[in-house]
Scaffold this motif. Sequence first.
Motif, mmCIF file in Angstrom:
data_model
loop_
_atom_site.group_PDB
_atom_site.id
_atom_site.type_symbol
_atom_site.label_atom_id
_atom_site.label_comp_id
_atom_site.label_asym_id
_atom_site.label_seq_id
_atom_site.Cartn_x
_atom_site.Cartn_y
_atom_site.Cartn_z
ATOM 1 N N ASP A 103 -38.654 34.763 -43.602
ATOM 2 C CA ASP A 103 -39.489 34.417 -42.448
ATOM 3 C C ASP A 103 -38.709 34.365 -41.139
ATOM 4 O O ASP A 103 -39.254 33.914 -40.125
ATOM 5 C CB ASP A 103 -40.156 33.057 -42.688
ATOM 6 N N ALA A 104 -37.468 34.816 -41.142
ATOM 7 C CA ALA A 104 -36.664 34.788 -39.924
ATOM 8 C C ALA A 104 -37.208 35.792 -38.906
ATOM 9 O O ALA A 104 -37.805 36.808 -39.268
ATOM 10 C CB ALA A 104 -35.213 35.116 -40.237
ATOM 11 N N PRO A 105 -37.032 35.520 -37.615
ATOM 12 C CA PRO A 105 -37.556 36.427 -36.591
ATOM 13 C C PRO A 105 -36.765 37.730 -36.521
ATOM 14 O O PRO A 105 -35.638 37.820 -37.009
ATOM 15 C CB PRO A 105 -37.375 35.621 -35.301
ATOM 16 N N ALA A 106 -37.367 38.727 -35.917
ATOM 17 C CA ALA A 106 -36.675 39.994 -35.706
ATOM 18 C C ALA A 106 -35.540 39.797 -34.700
ATOM 19 O O ALA A 106 -35.687 39.061 -33.719
ATOM 20 C CB ALA A 106 -37.648 41.047 -35.195
ATOM 21 N N SER A 133 -32.098 24.743 -47.700
ATOM 22 C CA SER A 133 -31.271 25.010 -46.534
ATOM 23 C C SER A 133 -32.104 25.764 -45.510
ATOM 24 O O SER A 133 -33.163 26.318 -45.824
ATOM 25 C CB SER A 133 -30.035 25.828 -46.927
ATOM 26 N N ALA A 134 -31.639 25.754 -44.265
ATOM 27 C CA ALA A 134 -32.412 26.360 -43.186
ATOM 28 C C ALA A 134 -31.467 26.899 -42.124
ATOM 29 O O ALA A 134 -30.270 26.586 -42.104
ATOM 30 C CB ALA A 134 -33.369 25.340 -42.567
ATOM 31 N N VAL A 135 -32.014 27.720 -41.229
ATOM 32 C CA VAL A 135 -31.258 28.245 -40.104
ATOM 33 C C VAL A 135 -32.067 28.065 -38.826
ATOM 34 O O VAL A 135 -33.294 27.983 -38.855
ATOM 35 C CB VAL A 135 -30.908 29.738 -40.274
ATOM 36 N N ALA A 183 -36.090 30.503 -33.083
ATOM 37 C CA ALA A 183 -36.654 30.043 -34.353
ATOM 38 C C ALA A 183 -35.896 28.788 -34.774
ATOM 39 O O ALA A 183 -34.679 28.704 -34.606
ATOM 40 C CB ALA A 183 -36.538 31.114 -35.429
ATOM 41 N N GLU A 184 -36.623 27.823 -35.304
ATOM 42 C CA GLU A 184 -36.010 26.544 -35.666
ATOM 43 C C GLU A 184 -36.444 26.148 -37.068
ATOM 44 O O GLU A 184 -37.606 26.300 -37.442
ATOM 45 C CB GLU A 184 -36.430 25.477 -34.660
ATOM 46 N N ARG A 185 -35.486 25.674 -37.843
ATOM 47 C CA ARG A 185 -35.734 25.190 -39.213
ATOM 48 C C ARG A 185 -36.448 26.242 -40.054
ATOM 49 O O ARG A 185 -37.423 25.943 -40.757
ATOM 50 C CB ARG A 185 -36.525 23.885 -39.183
ATOM 51 N N HIS A 218 -29.499 41.388 -41.395
ATOM 52 C CA HIS A 218 -28.603 40.316 -41.827
ATOM 53 C C HIS A 218 -29.322 39.267 -42.677
ATOM 54 O O HIS A 218 -28.849 38.889 -43.745
ATOM 55 C CB HIS A 218 -28.000 39.648 -40.587
ATOM 56 N N PHE A 219 -30.467 38.806 -42.233
ATOM 57 C CA PHE A 219 -31.159 37.744 -42.944
ATOM 58 C C PHE A 219 -31.670 38.204 -44.305
ATOM 59 O O PHE A 219 -31.659 37.461 -45.271
ATOM 60 C CB PHE A 219 -32.334 37.226 -42.106
ATOM 61 N N LEU A 220 -32.090 39.466 -44.375
ATOM 62 C CA LEU A 220 -32.636 39.976 -45.624
ATOM 63 C C LEU A 220 -31.557 40.119 -46.686
ATOM 64 O O LEU A 220 -31.734 39.745 -47.841
ATOM 65 C CB LEU A 220 -33.322 41.326 -45.377
ATOM 66 N N HIS A 221 -30.394 40.668 -46.285
ATOM 67 C CA HIS A 221 -29.361 41.009 -47.264
ATOM 68 C C HIS A 221 -28.338 39.900 -47.486
ATOM 69 O O HIS A 221 -27.746 39.817 -48.555
ATOM 70 C CB HIS A 221 -28.633 42.279 -46.822
#
Length: 220
Positions: A154-157, A187-189, A212-214, A145-148
């Motif tokens: 840098d989001a976690p698995a 922006s961040a998640v 995961a934060e920011r 999801h994060f990649l596409h």
Amino acid sequence: MDTERTTEALQRYVLEPGEATERVWVGPESVTVRTARFRYLARPARWAVADEEWVADAVRVVAARQPVFVTHGLLRTTSGGTLHLNRPEVMAGLGRRVGAGLDPSAYAELLAELYSAWTIDGPVVHPFSVTEGGRAGWLIRDPDHFLHVLTVPDAPAVTPPTFAPDPEGGWTLRFFSHNYYLLEVRSAVDVYRWTVTGGPDRAATWARETVAERVERPLP
């Protein structure tokens, strides 16, 4: 969407006590209520729960006062009841239907959006979105999801949602979700891991862990 009943439900459940309605606009598939505090826009929600036989209307209400956008969820049942899903005791009670008239992933989707706020204790949870038309939080169904979709390298698995019934009639639902917000120039998640337990004879309970934060999205 039954606009008359939606207007009544919005005024009864979403507005704060003593918050007077100044004007109401009703369209074929929308209701807008203006007060001194917010402009509330109610439209049909494309949540999976809307497909359940016992649901008459699923409605997302966005309270807008630039730059603040707060999301509320309302379900009107075919028996005539109304559920304000931002109230934890209501969402917990809805968990009795999971696996028995409510798809587990549909329940996870509601938690992912309506409980994406940093504080989710209640009595009413107020999840914020970046825009009036954007979701406040997302259920992560796909590990890529994060990649596409978000392009957050840098989001976690993460893993897809899992649902495990137990021999005594209970169940455990596990899933990941994320919110999305703006920083000064980026922006961040934040990413959350959920463990939800319940059964037909008891209200659901949940634990949400921030994994995961920011996590910032790169500039275009």
